[in-house]
Design an enzyme around this catalytic site. Structure first.
Site, mmCIF file in Angstrom:
data_model
loop_
_atom_site.group_PDB
_atom_site.id
_atom_site.type_symbol
_atom_site.label_atom_id
_atom_site.label_comp_id
_atom_site.label_asym_id
_atom_site.label_seq_id
_atom_site.Cartn_x
_atom_site.Cartn_y
_atom_site.Cartn_z
ATOM 1 N N TYR A 14 0.923 -1.070 -0.106
ATOM 2 C CA TYR A 14 0.026 0.138 -0.042
ATOM 3 C C TYR A 14 1.026 1.129 -0.092
ATOM 4 O O TYR A 14 1.601 1.671 0.994
ATOM 5 C CB TYR A 14 -0.945 -0.238 1.283
ATOM 6 N N LYS B 230 -0.609 -1.213 -4.631
ATOM 7 C CA LYS B 230 -1.741 -0.295 -4.538
ATOM 8 C C LYS B 230 -0.730 1.220 -4.840
ATOM 9 O O LYS B 230 -0.194 1.734 -3.874
ATOM 10 C CB LYS B 230 -2.564 -0.296 -3.319
#
Lengths: 295, 295
Positions: free
Chosen positions: A131, A159
């Site tokens: 992330y 991500k």
């Protein structure tokens, strides 16, 4: 699993705790809409503001209400010890994958972040999505570090922050990253306003705040892009420009989408953990107008 | 209490938990040196990486080993709920004051930060020091916000970031802030390399990382500045320039001072919570050389 539309619901709460019924309804709605995965305890789910026990409760509610849609859980925390505990809780709850951001208080070095991911990956039986969200973690990944971390066996997606809205620049960004990571690691776009462009230039997933509250709208954009209909994806996204304008004006998506959910009655007011607050006064009136427009 | 030298000890720890004996020794040394206060669970004390239970243990050990020197405790956390719980723990342990930073994950607005401090102050029976540390909290106080928060009855000090090393600019900075806050709210300098200048231009306290490990050196600088001997304060500080150079090179004071403590044998290795690491390899050799120079 780290492909298509991953919808990130809010965790509605007040100072006494999580509003479990409301959270369960949000998750059930995503499952009914047939999103590709449900991302609980993301930034939109206020993960960093919840205790370990509260996160475990969110996980259980998510698993109970997600049907056969895979659940991905945020396991980020400041200390590696705490992440390991949260990873254990998430795996015990039965999640299909986890999401890990290098949250920081002291500014982290590249080697510290690599060590953090390596230690956590060694404890995982489920795949992990890296992330990358410098706006909240205050850690800026270099492409080289993304390349190193993506070699870890558990890592199956990244991500990434919003790409440029200019397709050429967006495509070049994705290509550059793609060359540094294994073929089986997907790239997923975040930042709703950049999602259509990101999907059109080769992102395989959209980690979506919009999708957590408006799954049908987010699915329509996703399916158009996946089918190669780039223009429809862009057109559907541009219909949401009034919402994107609110994101720009009010410091990102969280306060806006939580206010929209309050206005729609999907969550009770207040819905965010203090010190965070939803929009009030004139800002809230603007949100109400946009909600009317979008209906 | 929020005047003079406030010394901030490390919280020595490994992945199994806090090294209680080592922490107790660090605190006892500060008490023996007669620092003006002991600031536990500051950034140097890794407060954000500890559980509530660990923080409570640190508080108890500090109270047991501080003698009659006032103990100030960091109570910062991301959520207001958690800060209220930590404030209660700190007050029950018997601390003389608390230190609160607006730690953020989602970027905070001025109104949210004001509301956070207001709510916490309403629960306090001890005075509070506002901890302004944008490098770790990622929140930048405006002078106007400092003025608003300093009106809250519990607020009795502001721990400010380093001032300019140029005395004229430093003095102007302190004057500007001083005009906006009540007379009984002290200003305390942080950032060891700027401490002598800060004290010389009117800061009433030094919230000191150096003082947590080398209390005598930090006291000598503080007492010189308090006695109006500005030149001696600057000279004693400049003797520590090799240490300040390490701070600049290795991203601040924490990793450097923890490495120094390991080199001196005051704490076992590793001493920081993962993902944080002390300096290794060539960087550690440089620290060892500086430790030799300073002896």
């Amino acid at each position: 699993m780290f492909t298509g539309l991953s919808a990130f619901p809010l965790t509605p709460m007040n100072e006494q705790g999580i509003r479990e019924d409301e959270f369960a309804c949000l998750v059930a709605r995503l499952a009914a809409a047939r999103v590709d995965s449900i991302g609980v305890l993301g930034s939109t789910g206020s993960y960093m503001y919840l205790s370990r026990e509260e996160r475990a409760r969110v996980l259980r509610l998510a698993m109970e209400n997600a049907g056969d849609v895979p659940v991905i859980a945020g396991i980020g925390a400041l200390s590696t010890r705490e992440v390991l505990a949260l990873a254990e809780d998430a795996q015990k709850a039965g999640v299909a994958g986890v999401l890990l951001a290098p949250v920081s208080y002291q500014k982290l070095t590249d080697d510290e972040v690599f060590g953090h991911f390596k230690t956590v990956c060694e404890s995982l039986q489920v795949p992990l999505c890296v992330y990358d969200n410098p706006g909240t973690t205050h850690f800026a990944f270099s492409d080289e570090l993304h390349g190193r971390i993506a070699q870890l066996p558990s890592v199956k997606s990244i991500k990434i922050p919003p790409v440029s809205l200019e397709p050429g620049a967006a495509e070049a960004r994705i290509q550059r990253l793609r060359e540094l990571i294994p073929a089986d690691v997907t790239l997923g776009i975040s930042g709703d306003p950049a999602a259509a462009v990101g999907l059109n230039v080769g992102c395989q997933a959209w980690y979506s705040v919009l999708g957590g509250l408006f799954p049908e709208r987010a699915l329509a954009i996703t399916r158009a892009a996946q089918g190669g209909d780039t223009q429809t994806a862009l057109r559907l996204s541009s219909q949401l420009e009034p919402l994107w304008a609110l994101y720009r004006e009010y410091g990102g998506s969280l306060r806006v989408i939580a206010t929209v959910a309050e206005v729609l009655g999907d969550v009770s007011r207040p819905s965010l953990p203090q010190p965070l607050t939803t929009l009030q006064g004139d800002a809230r009136k603007k949100v109400e107008q946009v909600v009317e427009q979008l209906k």
